[in-house]
Design a protein around this motif. Structure first.
Motif, PDB file in Angstrom:
ATOM      1  N   LEU A   1      10.609   1.616  -3.106  1.00  0.00           N
ATOM      2  CA  LEU A   1      11.526   0.949  -1.866  1.00  0.00           C
ATOM      3  C   LEU A   1      12.564   1.889  -1.433  1.00  0.00           C
ATOM      4  N   THR A   2      12.481   2.844  -1.821  1.00  0.00           N
ATOM      5  CA  THR A   2      13.634   3.966  -1.565  1.00  0.00           C
ATOM      6  C   THR A   2      12.842   5.449  -1.245  1.00  0.00           C
ATOM      7  N   GLY A   3      13.147   6.172   0.191  1.00  0.00           N
ATOM      8  CA  GLY A   3      12.607   7.130   0.258  1.00  0.00           C
ATOM      9  C   GLY A   3      11.058   7.544   0.489  1.00  0.00           C
ATOM     10  N   ARG A   4      10.502   6.357   0.877  1.00  0.00           N
ATOM     11  CA  ARG A   4       9.062   6.138   1.020  1.00  0.00           C
ATOM     12  C   ARG A   4       8.841   6.193   2.634  1.00  0.00           C
ATOM     13  N   SER A   5       7.504   6.704   2.893  1.00  0.00           N
ATOM     14  CA  SER A   5       6.902   6.761   4.237  1.00  0.00           C
ATOM     15  C   SER A   5       6.685   5.471   4.725  1.00  0.00           C
ATOM     16  N   LEU A   6       6.759   5.136   6.022  1.00  0.00           N
ATOM     17  CA  LEU A   6       6.176   3.985   6.637  1.00  0.00           C
ATOM     18  C   LEU A   6       4.738   4.042   6.460  1.00  0.00           C
ATOM     19  N   ALA A   7       4.133   5.008   6.735  1.00  0.00           N
ATOM     20  CA  ALA A   7       2.480   4.966   6.566  1.00  0.00           C
ATOM     21  C   ALA A   7       2.228   4.540   4.970  1.00  0.00           C
ATOM     22  N   GLU A   8       2.965   5.119   3.927  1.00  0.00           N
ATOM     23  CA  GLU A   8       2.638   4.618   2.681  1.00  0.00           C
ATOM     24  C   GLU A   8       2.709   3.317   2.234  1.00  0.00           C
ATOM     25  N   LEU A   9       3.970   2.708   2.779  1.00  0.00           N
ATOM     26  CA  LEU A   9       3.955   1.361   2.496  1.00  0.00           C
ATOM     27  C   LEU A   9       3.162   0.332   3.540  1.00  0.00           C
ATOM     28  N   PHE A  10       2.724   0.983   4.609  1.00  0.00           N
ATOM     29  CA  PHE A  10       1.986   0.077   5.537  1.00  0.00           C
ATOM     30  C   PHE A  10       0.318  -0.019   5.109  1.00  0.00           C
ATOM     31  N   ALA A  11       0.143   0.810   4.334  1.00  0.00           N
ATOM     32  CA  ALA A  11      -1.088   0.940   3.248  1.00  0.00           C
ATOM     33  C   ALA A  11      -1.313  -0.122   2.193  1.00  0.00           C
ATOM     34  N   TRP A  12       0.003  -0.681   1.687  1.00  0.00           N
ATOM     35  CA  TRP A  12       0.016  -1.621   0.745  1.00  0.00           C
ATOM     36  C   TRP A  12      -0.986  -2.842   0.777  1.00  0.00           C
ATOM     37  N   THR A  13      -1.703  -2.939   0.120  1.00  0.00           N
ATOM     38  CA  THR A  13      -2.839  -4.485   0.234  1.00  0.00           C
ATOM     39  C   THR A  13      -1.600  -5.750  -0.192  1.00  0.00           C
ATOM     40  N   GLU A  14      -2.109  -6.619   0.253  1.00  0.00           N
ATOM     41  CA  GLU A  14      -0.974  -7.900  -0.384  1.00  0.00           C
ATOM     42  C   GLU A  14      -0.911  -7.900  -1.865  1.00  0.00           C
ATOM     43  N   GLU A  15      -2.198  -7.470  -2.536  1.00  0.00           N
ATOM     44  CA  GLU A  15      -1.968  -7.495  -4.053  1.00  0.00           C
ATOM     45  C   GLU A  15      -0.929  -6.556  -4.483  1.00  0.00           C
ATOM     46  N   GLU A  16      -0.927  -5.624  -3.927  1.00  0.00           N
ATOM     47  CA  GLU A  16      -0.102  -4.334  -4.165  1.00  0.00           C
ATOM     48  C   GLU A  16       1.409  -4.669  -3.709  1.00  0.00           C
ATOM     49  N   PHE A  17       1.551  -5.554  -2.530  1.00  0.00           N
ATOM     50  CA  PHE A  17       2.786  -5.715  -2.234  1.00  0.00           C
ATOM     51  C   PHE A  17       3.266  -6.966  -3.038  1.00  0.00           C
ATOM     52  N   LEU A  18       2.743  -8.006  -3.416  1.00  0.00           N
ATOM     53  CA  LEU A  18       2.975  -8.806  -4.405  1.00  0.00           C
ATOM     54  C   LEU A  18       3.658  -8.137  -5.733  1.00  0.00           C
ATOM     55  N   ARG A  19       2.746  -7.295  -6.013  1.00  0.00           N
ATOM     56  CA  ARG A  19       2.977  -6.577  -7.584  1.00  0.00           C
ATOM     57  C   ARG A  19       4.400  -5.733  -7.277  1.00  0.00           C
ATOM     58  N   ARG A  20       4.324  -5.129  -6.324  1.00  0.00           N
ATOM     59  CA  ARG A  20       5.633  -4.181  -6.173  1.00  0.00           C
ATOM     60  C   ARG A  20       6.898  -4.712  -5.742  1.00  0.00           C
ATOM     61  N   THR A  21       6.730  -6.006  -5.226  1.00  0.00           N
ATOM     62  CA  THR A  21       7.971  -6.574  -4.960  1.00  0.00           C
ATOM     63  C   THR A  21       8.236  -7.868  -5.794  1.00  0.00           C
ATOM     64  N   GLU A  22       7.640  -7.982  -7.028  1.00  0.00           N
ATOM     65  CA  GLU A  22       7.837  -9.174  -7.826  1.00  0.00           C
ATOM     66  C   GLU A  22       9.460  -8.880  -8.306  1.00  0.00           C
ATOM     67  N   GLY A  23       9.910 -10.183  -8.164  1.00  0.00           N
ATOM     68  CA  GLY A  23      11.433 -10.056  -8.595  1.00  0.00           C
ATOM     69  C   GLY A  23      12.383  -9.703  -7.672  1.00  0.00           C
ATOM     70  N   SER A  24      11.760  -9.288  -6.345  1.00  0.00           N
ATOM     71  CA  SER A  24      12.509  -8.503  -5.381  1.00  0.00           C
ATOM     72  C   SER A  24      12.760  -9.470  -4.342  1.00  0.00           C
ATOM     73  N   PRO A  25      13.885  -9.452  -3.654  1.00  0.00           N
ATOM     74  CA  PRO A  25      14.189 -10.527  -2.487  1.00  0.00           C
ATOM     75  C   PRO A  25      13.069 -10.344  -1.317  1.00  0.00           C
TER      76      PRO A  25
END
Length: 357
Positions: A276-300
């Motif tokens: 969530l810090t120092g990452r490129s827009l392109a990298e985060l745009f490529a997250w699948t919904e599954e990866e989004f949910l996993r990466r943001t578990e416990g996050s606002p």
């Protein structure tokens, strides 16, 4: 702000053990704040936050929200990550100049503050009960119709800055607020005077000019509102102003002189998460919904869902493309087909913006 009342002194000590930086006590008569609240709602400054209007004056009437409430314990918790650089404000401003980097608001880089504060407020109430016996109470942290900033300023936590946030001379504004409504009478804390003076830095720096007057915010123009609370298409006229901010915006706090005194959190909960810090827009745009949910578990961040996440990043990628960022176009094209109608419209805008200029 120090109280000499024995119970309040004890509550302050218990709170410090739980990671809170300051405790205050407010009364429940907030009638003088009702007119300002109703004017703000009448102007439509709350945007799509219908819950603000639904509760109306109930926000300013603690005893109506929780019958029996006669005092409010306010709590403050610093949230700068433990490894924050002393020159963090300049560093964060510099990162906004890197169009390909995804910027998430500082408060959202760690664990969901709702969970942290709610748990610790509950523990504080339990410890108070051990001191005084059972008492009626209910804890809140940005989760109910509560005038948090009003209660905080009335209880000596700081003053309302021109950006509407609570400011403290010794801690700036980089802290969360929480409250415990209680049915026992406690001595009210002394409020502090304002120390903004003639400074208008927060008003001047706002990318979208959302601070329409001192202590008056039009949420409909605020990047934090647009990237988090707003559910539909982001107004076209505001998209280029969002830069690379994909979740929240800290500009009005980064520019504030008082935040040179902002404190680091003593808790690991608010340390920045990997990804969530120092990452490129392109990298985060490529997250699948599954990866989004996993990466943001416990996050606002999880509360906005994958679709809004992609919507926000599409806008930022469009701005990066306009700035000549390598890889932005390829990232956008990867989502041109197969995305939801909402995401697709923002992707098409992002690609078309450059083509039309």
């Amino acid at each position: 702000m120090v109280s000499s009342h024995p119970l309040v002194v004890r509550i302050q000590a218990l709170a410090r053990e739980l990671g809170f930086s300051q405790i205050g006590i407010a009364g429940v008569d907030l009638s003088s704040a009702e007119d300002g609240l109703m004017q703000w709602l009448a102007h439509g400054f709350h945007g799509e936050m219908d819950y603000m209007a639904a509760h109306g004056t109930r926000r300013a009437r603690p005893a109506e929200l929780v019958p029996g409430t006669v005092s409010v314990i306010t709590a403050r918790m610093d949230y700068l990550p433990r490894d924050t650089d002393p020159d963090w404000q300049a560093i964060e401003f510099e990162r906004l100049r890197w169009p390909g980097e995804a910027i998430v608001s500082v408060y959202a880089r760690g664990r969901d503050y709702h969970k942290v504060l709610r748990n610790r407020l509950a523990k504080l109430a339990e410890r108070i009960a051990q001191e005084v016996g059972p008492f009626g109470h209910r804890a809140f942290t940005d989760s109910a119709p509560v005038l948090e900033a009003e209660l905080a300023s009335r209880s000596g936590q700081g003053w309302r800055g021109k950006h509407t946030l609570v400011l403290d001379r010794n801690a700036g504004s980089m802290f969360f607020l929480g409250e415990i409504y209680v049915d026992m009478v406690l001595p009210e804390s002394e409020p502090v005077s304002s120390h903004c003076g003639s400074c208008s830095a927060c008003i001047d720096v706002c990318p979208t000019q959302a601070i329409v007057a001192p202590r008056r915010l039009d949420a409909r123009r605020c990047i934090s509102y647009l990237t988090i609370e707003h559910g539909g298409a982001i107004p076209v006229e505001l998209r280029t102003l969002m830069g690379n901010r994909i979740y929240g915006c800290d500009d009005c706090q980064l520019i504030c002189p008082w935040n040179k005194f902002a404190k680091k959190s003593s808790l690991p909960d608010f340390d920045a998460r990997e990804g969530l810090t120092g990452r490129s827009l392109a990298e985060l745009f490529a997250w699948t919904e599954e990866e989004f949910l996993r990466r943001t578990e416990g996050s606002p961040i999880r509360r906005i869902g994958h679709e809004r996440w992609l919507r926000n990043i599409a806008v930022a990628l469009g701005n990066a493309l306009r700035a000549g960022e390598e890889g932005a176009r390829e990232a956008l094209v990867s989502r041109k087909d197969g995305a939801s109608a909402l995401v697709r419209e923002h992707v098409e805008w992002a690609l078309g913006t450059v083509a039309s200029e």
